[in-house]
Design a protein around this motif. Structure first.
Motif, PDB file in Angstrom:
ATOM      1  N   THR A  87      -2.443  -5.052  -8.365  1.00  0.00           N
ATOM      2  CA  THR A  87      -3.072  -4.489  -9.566  1.00  0.00           C
ATOM      3  C   THR A  87      -3.300  -2.987  -9.410  1.00  0.00           C
ATOM      4  O   THR A  87      -3.149  -2.231 -10.378  1.00  0.00           O
ATOM      5  CB  THR A  87      -4.396  -5.201  -9.877  1.00  0.00           C
ATOM      6  OG1 THR A  87      -5.235  -5.184  -8.719  1.00  0.00           O
ATOM      7  CG2 THR A  87      -4.144  -6.646 -10.262  1.00  0.00           C
ATOM      8  N   GLU A  88      -3.634  -2.539  -8.205  1.00  0.00           N
ATOM      9  CA  GLU A  88      -3.777  -1.099  -7.981  1.00  0.00           C
ATOM     10  C   GLU A  88      -2.433  -0.388  -8.186  1.00  0.00           C
ATOM     11  O   GLU A  88      -2.372   0.680  -8.807  1.00  0.00           O
ATOM     12  CB  GLU A  88      -4.309  -0.835  -6.571  1.00  0.00           C
ATOM     13  CG  GLU A  88      -5.762  -1.224  -6.382  1.00  0.00           C
ATOM     14  CD  GLU A  88      -6.191  -1.168  -4.933  1.00  0.00           C
ATOM     15  OE1 GLU A  88      -5.400  -0.662  -4.091  1.00  0.00           O
ATOM     16  OE2 GLU A  88      -7.306  -1.624  -4.620  1.00  0.00           O
ATOM     17  N   ALA A  89      -1.364  -0.982  -7.662  1.00  0.00           N
ATOM     18  CA  ALA A  89      -0.036  -0.384  -7.829  1.00  0.00           C
ATOM     19  C   ALA A  89       0.378  -0.374  -9.296  1.00  0.00           C
ATOM     20  O   ALA A  89       0.986   0.589  -9.778  1.00  0.00           O
ATOM     21  CB  ALA A  89       0.987  -1.146  -6.992  1.00  0.00           C
ATOM     22  N   ALA A 122       0.830  -1.199   0.000  1.00  0.00           N
ATOM     23  CA  ALA A 122       0.000   0.000   0.000  1.00  0.00           C
ATOM     24  C   ALA A 122       0.867   1.252   0.000  1.00  0.00           C
ATOM     25  O   ALA A 122       0.561   2.238  -0.691  1.00  0.00           O
ATOM     26  CB  ALA A 122      -0.937  -0.010   1.207  1.00  0.00           C
ATOM     27  N   GLY A 169      -1.371   0.118 -11.716  1.00  0.00           N
ATOM     28  CA  GLY A 169      -2.062   1.197 -12.411  1.00  0.00           C
ATOM     29  C   GLY A 169      -1.347   2.528 -12.319  1.00  0.00           C
ATOM     30  O   GLY A 169      -1.660   3.448 -13.084  1.00  0.00           O
ATOM     31  N   VAL A 170      -0.366   2.636 -11.387  1.00  0.00           N
ATOM     32  CA  VAL A 170       0.314   3.923 -11.196  1.00  0.00           C
ATOM     33  C   VAL A 170       1.827   3.836 -11.325  1.00  0.00           C
ATOM     34  O   VAL A 170       2.502   4.857 -11.354  1.00  0.00           O
ATOM     35  CB  VAL A 170      -0.045   4.532  -9.820  1.00  0.00           C
ATOM     36  CG1 VAL A 170      -1.537   4.842  -9.746  1.00  0.00           C
ATOM     37  CG2 VAL A 170       0.359   3.603  -8.673  1.00  0.00           C
ATOM     38  N   ARG A 176       2.324   1.633  -3.478  1.00  0.00           N
ATOM     39  CA  ARG A 176       1.254   2.102  -4.375  1.00  0.00           C
ATOM     40  C   ARG A 176       1.004   3.593  -4.199  1.00  0.00           C
ATOM     41  O   ARG A 176       0.951   4.358  -5.174  1.00  0.00           O
ATOM     42  CB  ARG A 176      -0.016   1.321  -4.093  1.00  0.00           C
ATOM     43  CG  ARG A 176      -1.247   1.792  -4.873  1.00  0.00           C
ATOM     44  CD  ARG A 176      -2.525   1.377  -4.159  1.00  0.00           C
ATOM     45  NE  ARG A 176      -2.599   1.966  -2.811  1.00  0.00           N
ATOM     46  CZ  ARG A 176      -3.452   1.558  -1.868  1.00  0.00           C
ATOM     47  NH1 ARG A 176      -4.263   0.539  -2.092  1.00  0.00           N
ATOM     48  NH2 ARG A 176      -3.466   2.157  -0.684  1.00  0.00           N
ATOM     49  N   ASP A 177       0.881   4.031  -2.953  1.00  0.00           N
ATOM     50  CA  ASP A 177       0.566   5.426  -2.690  1.00  0.00           C
ATOM     51  C   ASP A 177       1.694   6.355  -3.107  1.00  0.00           C
ATOM     52  O   ASP A 177       1.458   7.516  -3.462  1.00  0.00           O
ATOM     53  CB  ASP A 177       0.243   5.614  -1.206  1.00  0.00           C
ATOM     54  CG  ASP A 177      -1.040   4.894  -0.791  1.00  0.00           C
ATOM     55  OD1 ASP A 177      -1.803   4.481  -1.697  1.00  0.00           O
ATOM     56  OD2 ASP A 177      -1.267   4.734   0.417  1.00  0.00           O
ATOM     57  N   ASP A 222      -5.122  -7.628  -5.197  1.00  0.00           N
ATOM     58  CA  ASP A 222      -5.797  -6.332  -5.313  1.00  0.00           C
ATOM     59  C   ASP A 222      -4.811  -5.180  -5.226  1.00  0.00           C
ATOM     60  O   ASP A 222      -4.843  -4.239  -6.032  1.00  0.00           O
ATOM     61  CB  ASP A 222      -6.879  -6.208  -4.237  1.00  0.00           C
ATOM     62  CG  ASP A 222      -6.343  -6.347  -2.811  1.00  0.00           C
ATOM     63  OD1 ASP A 222      -5.294  -7.027  -2.617  1.00  0.00           O
ATOM     64  OD2 ASP A 222      -6.958  -5.783  -1.885  1.00  0.00           O
ATOM     65  N   LEU A 223      -3.887  -5.252  -4.268  1.00  0.00           N
ATOM     66  CA  LEU A 223      -2.903  -4.183  -4.105  1.00  0.00           C
ATOM     67  C   LEU A 223      -1.893  -4.166  -5.253  1.00  0.00           C
ATOM     68  O   LEU A 223      -1.472  -3.101  -5.703  1.00  0.00           O
ATOM     69  CB  LEU A 223      -2.174  -4.346  -2.766  1.00  0.00           C
ATOM     70  CG  LEU A 223      -3.019  -4.045  -1.528  1.00  0.00           C
ATOM     71  CD1 LEU A 223      -2.298  -4.508  -0.272  1.00  0.00           C
ATOM     72  CD2 LEU A 223      -3.329  -2.558  -1.440  1.00  0.00           C
ATOM     73  N   ASP A 276      -2.620 -10.739  -2.112  1.00  0.00           N
ATOM     74  CA  ASP A 276      -2.457  -9.297  -2.287  1.00  0.00           C
ATOM     75  C   ASP A 276      -2.639  -8.859  -3.735  1.00  0.00           C
ATOM     76  O   ASP A 276      -2.150  -7.802  -4.140  1.00  0.00           O
ATOM     77  CB  ASP A 276      -1.066  -8.879  -1.792  1.00  0.00           C
ATOM     78  CG  ASP A 276      -0.901  -9.089  -0.303  1.00  0.00           C
ATOM     79  OD1 ASP A 276      -1.926  -9.137   0.412  1.00  0.00           O
ATOM     80  OD2 ASP A 276       0.253  -9.217   0.150  1.00  0.00           O
TER      81      ASP A 276
END
Length: 343
Positions: free
Chosen positions: A172-174, A146, A176-177, A149-150, A169-170, A167
């Motif tokens: 794939t979110e990471a 997290a 994205g950025v 990612r942030d 979900d995290l 993990d």
């Protein structure tokens, strides 16, 4: 000693059972089958992003390692020597006495936000596995991911486990950025050898299924084909079987590495070899008599063959759809060390 200022014991207290790290560490044992015989030392680490020494033979500069010691119990693990810095042994202690940096996520967020941090790529799982069995209980990686990612900080993960899928979900979110990638470590697919030298890991086929799942979800995942064990998993037939299964899993790439025996791992491995395959000890002493690495000619022959096999079987050309078309005759992998059940 470099760790004297981190002793648990007071100065002058002579207790060889007390490892050398921070005062105030909490020692825990868990009375569940998956943690039988293991001790966990929960510490407050001083920092979490490590700069790799320039002399190291690795393709990255920065790492995060939330654990020290590893329950995978890989007989050959090169990281075993690091446990001796804590006045613990590189053998059974490395496998069963695990240091847990419980403030790892908090430190990661703080250090990633520091003005001096340059947003460099961070490699995880390069010393001991950040998705080893303890992660199912401590869940440190969720906080670390997290934070990455942030901060939109690029990173990669290397693992022998399946717990990384928790993990997804995290990841794939990471992705994205920032740049995110993964590798699973599968040196061979022989079940007998797996049980003998990687007793605490999931079956190699489950790791390859993990590779396929990551790729299907947009996380580029390859395979570190390591270690290739001389005279045990290096025959042309064994190498081809392993490469074929890696290709069927849809790995984006394959990197073969022949076993290397650094101090700590060397003694533990040769001890195991003398018990299980004593006839091979002279051959290993000949291969590794001059240092930690097998001769370049041997390495070139083995890795060259693996690369030819990878080209033949199309490693890197498979699509997620191809990865799902695994021949139905293959039996399911045993579930004995399935890490996802430790949640």
């Amino acid at each position: 000693m470099r760790w004297d200022n981190l002793r648990l014991a007071a100065p002058g207290q002579d207790d060889p059972a007390v490892p050398l790290f921070a005062r105030g560490a909490v020692t825990r044992t868990f009375y569940t089958p998956e943690f039988k015989g293991m001790t966990f030392y929960e510490i407050q680490a001083r920092s979490i992003i490590n700069k790799v020494p320039g002399a190291s033979r690795v393709p990255f500069e920065y790492t995060i390692n939330p654990y020290r010691g590893c329950s995978h119990r890989c007989v050959y693990c090169f990281a075993r020597k690091t446990h001796e810095y804590l006045d613990m042994d590189a053998g059974a202690d490395f496998d069963s006495r695990i240091v847990v940096k419980v403030n790892a996520a908090e430190l990661a967020r703080k250090e990633l936000a520091a003005p001096r941090w340059g947003g460099h790529h961070i490699a995880m799982g390069t010393n001991v596995d950040c998705y080893q069995r303890a992660e199912g209980r401590y869940r440190l990686m969720r906080g670390i991911l997290a934070a990455l990612r942030d901060a939109a900080n690029p990173f990669s993960v290397l693992t022998k486990g399946t717990l990384i899928l928790r993990d997804l979900d995290l990841l794939t979110e990471a992705a994205g950025v920032t740049d995110v990638s993964a590798d699973v470590s599968v040196g061979f697919v022989d079940a007998g050898m797996w049980r003998a030298v990687e007793a605490g890991t999931p079956h190699p086929r489950r790791r390859l299924e993990t590779c396929a799942t990551l790729n299907d979800n947009g996380i580029a995942c390859g395979v570190l084909m390591a270690p290739i064990l001389p005279y045990l998993t290096d025959s042309p037939a064994q190498l081809e079987r392993t490469v074929k299964e890696i290709a069927e899993a849809g790995a984006t790439h394959l990197a073969p590495i022949v076993l290397h025996l650094r101090p700590g791992a060397r003694e533990w491995w040769l001890g195991w070899l003398s018990r299980e395959h004593p006839q091979l000890v002279p051959r290993y002493l000949e291969l590794y008599g001059r240092g930690a690495y097998a001769p370049k000619t041997y390495q070139a022959r083995v890795t060259g063959l693996v690369k030819e096999l990878a080209e033949r079987h199309g490693v890197g050309r498979a699509t997620p759809a191809m990865a799902r078309r695994v021949p139905p005759r293959r039996p399911p992998a045993p579930a004995e060390p399935e890490q996802l059940r430790l949640l």
